[in-house]
Design a protein around this motif. Sequence first.
Motif, PDB file in Angstrom:
ATOM      1  N   ALA A 160     132.256 -54.165 -11.674  1.00  0.00           N
ATOM      2  CA  ALA A 160     131.832 -52.932 -11.015  1.00  0.00           C
ATOM      3  C   ALA A 160     131.642 -53.115  -9.516  1.00  0.00           C
ATOM      4  N   LYS A 161     131.798 -54.343  -9.040  1.00  0.00           N
ATOM      5  CA  LYS A 161     131.546 -54.678  -7.627  1.00  0.00           C
ATOM      6  C   LYS A 161     130.161 -54.177  -7.218  1.00  0.00           C
ATOM      7  N   HIS A 162     129.207 -54.586  -7.975  1.00  0.00           N
ATOM      8  CA  HIS A 162     127.835 -54.106  -7.794  1.00  0.00           C
ATOM      9  C   HIS A 162     126.850 -55.255  -7.968  1.00  0.00           C
ATOM     10  N   LEU A 163     125.860 -55.297  -7.091  1.00  0.00           N
ATOM     11  CA  LEU A 163     124.763 -56.224  -7.329  1.00  0.00           C
ATOM     12  C   LEU A 163     123.439 -55.507  -7.102  1.00  0.00           C
ATOM     13  N   SER A 164     122.417 -56.054  -7.723  1.00  0.00           N
ATOM     14  CA  SER A 164     121.100 -55.443  -7.596  1.00  0.00           C
ATOM     15  C   SER A 164     120.045 -56.533  -7.466  1.00  0.00           C
ATOM     16  N   LEU A 165     118.985 -56.175  -6.799  1.00  0.00           N
ATOM     17  CA  LEU A 165     117.830 -57.061  -6.629  1.00  0.00           C
ATOM     18  C   LEU A 165     116.658 -56.425  -7.364  1.00  0.00           C
ATOM     19  N   HIS A 166     116.064 -57.185  -8.277  1.00  0.00           N
ATOM     20  CA  HIS A 166     114.904 -56.718  -9.011  1.00  0.00           C
ATOM     21  C   HIS A 166     113.679 -57.480  -8.536  1.00  0.00           C
ATOM     22  N   ILE A 167     112.627 -56.753  -8.258  1.00  0.00           N
ATOM     23  CA  ILE A 167     111.361 -57.370  -7.856  1.00  0.00           C
ATOM     24  C   ILE A 167     110.309 -56.943  -8.875  1.00  0.00           C
ATOM     25  N   VAL A 168     109.787 -57.950  -9.602  1.00  0.00           N
ATOM     26  CA  VAL A 168     108.800 -57.650 -10.635  1.00  0.00           C
ATOM     27  C   VAL A 168     107.683 -58.703 -10.623  1.00  0.00           C
ATOM     28  N   ILE A 202     113.994 -51.847  -7.855  1.00  0.00           N
ATOM     29  CA  ILE A 202     115.412 -52.174  -8.051  1.00  0.00           C
ATOM     30  C   ILE A 202     116.180 -51.683  -6.829  1.00  0.00           C
ATOM     31  N   LEU A 203     116.757 -52.619  -6.103  1.00  0.00           N
ATOM     32  CA  LEU A 203     117.557 -52.273  -4.930  1.00  0.00           C
ATOM     33  C   LEU A 203     119.020 -52.551  -5.249  1.00  0.00           C
ATOM     34  N   ASN A 204     119.855 -51.606  -4.899  1.00  0.00           N
ATOM     35  CA  ASN A 204     121.256 -51.689  -5.284  1.00  0.00           C
ATOM     36  C   ASN A 204     122.185 -51.899  -4.092  1.00  0.00           C
ATOM     37  N   CYS A 205     123.330 -52.481  -4.411  1.00  0.00           N
ATOM     38  CA  CYS A 205     124.316 -52.785  -3.375  1.00  0.00           C
ATOM     39  C   CYS A 205     125.707 -52.736  -4.005  1.00  0.00           C
ATOM     40  N   ASP A 206     126.633 -52.079  -3.360  1.00  0.00           N
ATOM     41  CA  ASP A 206     128.016 -52.037  -3.824  1.00  0.00           C
ATOM     42  C   ASP A 206     128.929 -52.636  -2.763  1.00  0.00           C
ATOM     43  N   GLY A 262     111.304 -66.770  -9.066  1.00  0.00           N
ATOM     44  CA  GLY A 262     109.978 -66.167  -9.134  1.00  0.00           C
ATOM     45  C   GLY A 262     110.043 -64.701  -9.507  1.00  0.00           C
ATOM     46  N   ARG A 263     109.496 -63.847  -8.661  1.00  0.00           N
ATOM     47  CA  ARG A 263     109.494 -62.412  -8.944  1.00  0.00           C
ATOM     48  C   ARG A 263     110.833 -61.742  -8.626  1.00  0.00           C
ATOM     49  N   PHE A 264     111.750 -62.479  -8.045  1.00  0.00           N
ATOM     50  CA  PHE A 264     113.011 -61.900  -7.582  1.00  0.00           C
ATOM     51  C   PHE A 264     114.183 -62.346  -8.456  1.00  0.00           C
ATOM     52  N   THR A 265     114.969 -61.363  -8.884  1.00  0.00           N
ATOM     53  CA  THR A 265     116.167 -61.646  -9.667  1.00  0.00           C
ATOM     54  C   THR A 265     117.320 -60.843  -9.093  1.00  0.00           C
ATOM     55  N   VAL A 266     118.437 -61.504  -8.902  1.00  0.00           N
ATOM     56  CA  VAL A 266     119.636 -60.800  -8.463  1.00  0.00           C
ATOM     57  C   VAL A 266     120.647 -60.811  -9.598  1.00  0.00           C
ATOM     58  N   PHE A 267     121.226 -59.634  -9.847  1.00  0.00           N
ATOM     59  CA  PHE A 267     122.249 -59.479 -10.869  1.00  0.00           C
ATOM     60  C   PHE A 267     123.565 -59.116 -10.189  1.00  0.00           C
ATOM     61  N   LEU A 268     124.635 -59.702 -10.676  1.00  0.00           N
ATOM     62  CA  LEU A 268     125.955 -59.424 -10.134  1.00  0.00           C
ATOM     63  C   LEU A 268     126.879 -58.928 -11.236  1.00  0.00           C
ATOM     64  N   ASN A 269     127.493 -57.780 -11.017  1.00  0.00           N
ATOM     65  CA  ASN A 269     128.484 -57.227 -11.927  1.00  0.00           C
ATOM     66  C   ASN A 269     129.802 -57.160 -11.172  1.00  0.00           C
ATOM     67  N   LYS A 270     130.625 -58.179 -11.353  1.00  0.00           N
ATOM     68  CA  LYS A 270     131.855 -58.280 -10.574  1.00  0.00           C
ATOM     69  C   LYS A 270     132.842 -57.175 -10.898  1.00  0.00           C
ATOM     70  N   VAL A 321     107.856 -47.356  -4.499  1.00  0.00           N
ATOM     71  CA  VAL A 321     107.481 -47.871  -5.821  1.00  0.00           C
ATOM     72  C   VAL A 321     105.981 -48.122  -5.851  1.00  0.00           C
ATOM     73  N   GLN A 322     105.408 -47.929  -7.003  1.00  0.00           N
ATOM     74  CA  GLN A 322     103.989 -48.208  -7.183  1.00  0.00           C
ATOM     75  C   GLN A 322     103.779 -49.715  -7.369  1.00  0.00           C
ATOM     76  N   GLU A 323     102.698 -50.198  -6.809  1.00  0.00           N
ATOM     77  CA  GLU A 323     102.346 -51.616  -6.964  1.00  0.00           C
ATOM     78  C   GLU A 323     102.315 -51.994  -8.455  1.00  0.00           C
TER      79      GLU A 323
END
Lengths: 113, 112
Positions: free
Chosen positions: A70-78, A20-24, A60-68, A13-15
């Motif tokens: 879909a059994k999916h979560l993601s980490l957003h860094i902005v 967005i990092l994904n996890c299932d 702060g710059r980190f947000t985690v989203f959970l979609n139960k 990713v560019q600075e």
Amino acid sequence: DQQVKQNSPSLSVQEGRISILNCDYTNSMFDYFLWYKKYPAEGPTFLISISSIKDKNEDGRFTVFLNKSAKHLSLHIVPSQPGDSAVYFCAATLGGYGNKLVFGAGTILRVKS
Amino acid sequence: DVKVTQSSRYLVKRTGEKVFLECVQDMDHENMFWYRQDPGLGLRLIYFSYDVKMKEKGDIPEGYSVSREKKERFSLILESASTNQTSMYLCASEAGGPNEQFFGPGTRLTVL
């Protein structure tokens, strides 16, 4: 059979942009999820977590989203910064005694300046 | 400040040797864990302990044993090291409940 999967081995990713990092996961009994960051030659450090009763947690710059469903979560860094370059591990737990964590294989994030 | 220390950062042993990896935490945590980290596999739990002299097998306990004689110290033992035990070994501790685990810096073990 891996119960926690991170299907992207690496991400570049560019600075200043969003990472967005994904996890299932496969086990619907998991009730708590965590993200760890690991630099080379260091142990993982806790980044952010989310309980299964929530769908979003922000720090702060980190947000985690959970979609139960879909059994999916993601980490957003902005915004992404070069110092964010590391391996990111997603982990899940069933809770209870000993609080065993089940880790994904990790995603290498490279933030280019 | 929270601290988990591991006895060695790098270790080279020969096949068949007995290997001791030591971990000490200074946070008075109840739970302690041993993981190994391998490329493409993430962290896999070897053993954990939720009290002194108590231990539970993790997902990959074969070829390993552990000892917890004092609350702050958790040792991982390779009774007879083999080349497939070459790995990064990480110790962690946790206060209990759904809290984050605190990790040591890791021991890179090479078995020749």
